[in-house]
Design a protein around this motif. Structure first.
Motif, short mmCIF file in Angstrom:
data_model
loop_
_atom_site.label_atom_id
_atom_site.label_comp_id
_atom_site.label_asym_id
_atom_site.label_seq_id
_atom_site.Cartn_x
_atom_site.Cartn_y
_atom_site.Cartn_z
N ARG A 11 6.67 6.24 13.67
CA ARG A 11 5.14 6.62 13.61
C ARG A 11 4.54 5.54 12.57
O ARG A 11 3.29 5.29 13.22
N HIS A 12 4.97 5.38 11.69
CA HIS A 12 4.50 4.40 10.80
C HIS A 12 5.11 3.11 10.55
O HIS A 12 6.34 3.27 10.43
N GLU A 13 4.34 1.97 10.62
CA GLU A 13 5.01 0.72 10.77
C GLU A 13 5.87 0.37 9.46
O GLU A 13 6.97 -0.06 9.72
N GLN A 14 5.60 0.94 8.39
CA GLN A 14 6.28 0.67 7.24
C GLN A 14 7.59 1.43 6.95
O GLN A 14 8.45 1.28 6.14
N CYS B 194 4.65 13.96 7.51
CA CYS B 194 3.90 13.01 8.13
C CYS B 194 2.54 13.11 7.84
O CYS B 194 1.59 12.23 7.58
N PRO B 195 2.09 14.72 7.80
CA PRO B 195 0.47 14.82 7.62
C PRO B 195 -0.05 14.41 5.99
O PRO B 195 -1.09 14.16 5.59
N PHE B 196 1.17 14.04 5.26
CA PHE B 196 0.81 13.75 3.83
C PHE B 196 0.82 12.16 3.46
O PHE B 196 0.61 11.85 2.20
N VAL C 85 -2.17 7.25 6.80
CA VAL C 85 -2.21 6.86 8.13
C VAL C 85 -1.70 5.31 8.32
O VAL C 85 -1.14 5.03 9.13
N HIS C 86 -2.41 4.40 7.42
CA HIS C 86 -2.27 3.04 7.42
C HIS C 86 -1.70 2.85 5.89
O HIS C 86 -1.98 3.44 5.07
N ALA D 200 7.29 4.39 2.62
CA ALA D 200 6.40 4.70 3.77
C ALA D 200 4.82 4.71 3.33
O ALA D 200 4.09 4.73 4.36
N CYS D 201 4.48 4.42 2.04
CA CYS D 201 3.23 4.33 1.77
C CYS D 201 2.62 3.20 1.66
O CYS D 201 1.35 2.83 1.58
#
Length: 317
Positions: free
Chosen positions: A81-84, A100-102, A105-106, A135-136
């Motif tokens: 869901r996240h590119e990273q 995921c909600p935390f 988004v990018h 992920a961030c």
């Protein structure tokens, strides 16, 4: 309640084709993420002995058990869901405790690059913080190297980074400069920050056992903030996790305090979910000793005893 294809059904009916397809697809995504993460390092473990077999089996057990979020049918959300997330293991958690909600988004727009040097034992920990950190951030701004010893021949990229004037190594010590008070040269931007990921004893052995880590300028964090990673025991009240150190360092170098808040958000959610499902708050060893709550027997080794005395400001325990 809808059951997955791997669960027992009382009516002995077979799972639907869509359920089986979704389950197999999620397994393929797991294996793809494993190959991306491990690469050639997966060949380090052989089956020449029972010990090496158990070592590899143990790592395989935890490799796909970190986090996983689920949708109604397939019980899995998109692993990418996240590119990273492509750089590290897919994050697996049940839907009720999905992180995921935390997550942003990018990926955060930062110029500083983090090089996480991770002890091999930390890789098997289920509740580690490095995947949350990765992920961030963009995949090219958070790179992970796994091992105990790093040489210029085997790790030329890391060696080149250590020799760069724009590299800082984050490790406390008498020769370390306070990062908050350090005047950064704009001409050397963007900076690189090397962070050692492991227990304090593991980090100490890795720092003093690798001459490459003594080449960059050594910095440390002087902060009175207490760790929010309360589901693991820290030596003192001011000891921070790898994610917290990276978040604080990035906010200082990038001069943007919002970075610290965004990166800590998934860690706070992780700890909150764990506490809601039976985990206990872990106070620091310093707090336990000061309040007479340290349950383990005091060490007989004088060196270890002196170390524990220093935790309580030279008060004999």
């Amino acid at each position: 309640m809808k059951l997955g294809p791997w669960e027992k059904r009382e009516d002995h009916t077979l799972p639907s084709t869509n359920q089986i397809t979704a389950f197999l697809t999620s397994c393929i995504h797991c294996l793809q993420a494993w190959n991306v993460k491990r690469g050639s390092e997966s060949m380090r473990y052989t089956f020449n002995s029972k010990q090496s077999y158990r070592r590899r089996a143990s790592r395989s057990k935890f490799r796909m058990s970190m986090f996983h979020c689920a949708d109604a049918d397939a019980r899995t959300c998109s692993p990418f869901r996240h590119e990273q997330w492509r750089a590290l293991t897919v994050i697996f958690r049940p839907q009720k405790v999905c992180l995921c909600p935390f997550l942003p988004v990018h990926p955060l727009n930062v110029s500083t690059c983090l090089y996480i040097v991770q002890h091999p034992a930390e890789e098997s920990r289920v509740l580690r913080t490095v995947p949350l950190l990765a992920a961030c951030l963009p995949s090219d701004k958070c790179k992970v190297f796994i091992g105990r010893r790093f040489s210029e021949d085997r790790h030329p990229e890391l060696a080149a980074v250590c020799r760069s004037l724009s590299t800082l190594v984050l490790y406390p010590g008498p020769e370390a400069n306070n990062l908050e008070e350090l005047e950064l040269d704009p001409s050397l931007s963007p900076y690189n920050i090397i962070i050692i990921d492991g227990t304090w004893s593991q980090a100490k052995g890795m720092f003093y056992g690798n001459s490459l880590f003594h080449l960059p300028k050594q910095v440390q964090l002087k902060t009175n903030l207490s760790s929010q990673y309360i589901i693991r025991t820290q030596p003192t009240n001011t000891c921070l996790s790898t994610l917290e150190c990276a978040a604080f360092a990035l906010s200082v170098v990038e001069k943007n305090h919002c970075i610290h808040e965004v990166i800590l958000r998934p860690l706070q959610a992780l700890c909150s979910f764990q506490l809601q499902h039976g985990a206990q708050i872990h106070h620091s060893k310093e707090h336990l000793i000061k309040n007479g709550l340290y349950a383990k027997p005091m060490p007989k080794n004088k060196r270890k005893l002196n170390r524990m005395e220093r935790l309580v400001n030279n008060v004999k325990v």
